[in-house]
Motif scaffolding. Sequence first.
Motif, PDB file in Angstrom:
ATOM      1  N   CYS A  84       0.860  -1.188   0.000  1.00  0.00           N
ATOM      2  CA  CYS A  84       0.000   0.000   0.000  1.00  0.00           C
ATOM      3  C   CYS A  84       0.889   1.228   0.000  1.00  0.00           C
ATOM      4  CB  CYS A  84      -0.901   0.004   1.235  1.00  0.00           C
ATOM      5  SG  CYS A  84      -1.945   1.463   1.385  1.00  0.00           S
ATOM      6  N   GLU A  88      -2.107   2.200  -6.733  1.00  0.00           N
ATOM      7  CA  GLU A  88      -2.828   0.927  -6.625  1.00  0.00           C
ATOM      8  C   GLU A  88      -1.852  -0.228  -6.858  1.00  0.00           C
ATOM      9  OE1 GLU A  88      -4.808  -2.298  -6.419  1.00  0.00           O
ATOM     10  OE2 GLU A  88      -5.773  -0.419  -5.810  1.00  0.00           O
ATOM     11  N   ALA A  90      -2.216  -3.278  -7.463  1.00  0.00           N
ATOM     12  CA  ALA A  90      -2.567  -4.193  -8.545  1.00  0.00           C
ATOM     13  C   ALA A  90      -2.082  -3.717  -9.912  1.00  0.00           C
ATOM     14  CB  ALA A  90      -4.083  -4.409  -8.590  1.00  0.00           C
ATOM     15  N   THR A 115      -6.287  -2.771  -1.778  1.00  0.00           N
ATOM     16  CA  THR A 115      -6.586  -2.589  -3.195  1.00  0.00           C
ATOM     17  C   THR A 115      -7.942  -1.936  -3.417  1.00  0.00           C
ATOM     18  OG1 THR A 115      -6.863  -3.767  -5.304  1.00  0.00           O
ATOM     19  CG2 THR A 115      -7.535  -4.945  -3.311  1.00  0.00           C
TER      20      THR A 115
END
Length: 210
Positions: A84, A88, A90, A115
């Motif tokens: 984090c 993002e 991802a 996410t």
Amino acid sequence: MEILLKERQENGKMGNNIVYTYGGGLYINMTNRCTNKCEFCVRQMTDGLGGADSLWLDREPEVSEVIEALKAFRAEDYEEIIFCGYGEPAMRLDDVLEVARYLKEHTDTKVRINTNGLADLIYGKRTAPMLEGVIDRVSISLNEADAEAYDALCHPTFGKESYDAILTYIRDVKQYVEDVAVSVVSCIPKDAVERCGKIAEDLDVKFKVR
């Protein structure tokens, strides 16, 4: 596909902004890229957080650089390790999972991803199966109780279809990760918080207000 970036990103320095501490967690900041431009995002308010003076990256670190930065910390001293930062995670899912595998081999500390739940739209495929056996916890930012409100608050690149994609992702990821939570920001209306809590209950996942 347009990915929203913070203009001040070029001011970041590679250093303590890759791995930083916050509360009892050890955080990994791998990207400043994000599919959303949330009204409440902390990166709109400050350059740094926790043990990092700045979380703006002048470039995305290589996996080897992330692992090297992690070696400056004792993972066992932290409650969990969290992907984090000011973007993002991802957006770099393959790299995140490569780092997570390294962590699995070298520590028993739990590994979490925070996410926005839009990985399936980013990659055009189901991504939840990729987390099995690698990620211990997933926290998904729901932040609103319907697609219209979410679109207005978070301004996702993918538009209003984002909300249903998040709900689908939550249902899917539960099959592969034991500890799944849905979160909302406290700045949304009280009735929206309550509705989000009911959604989490119906989905049988944890719920938290942050």
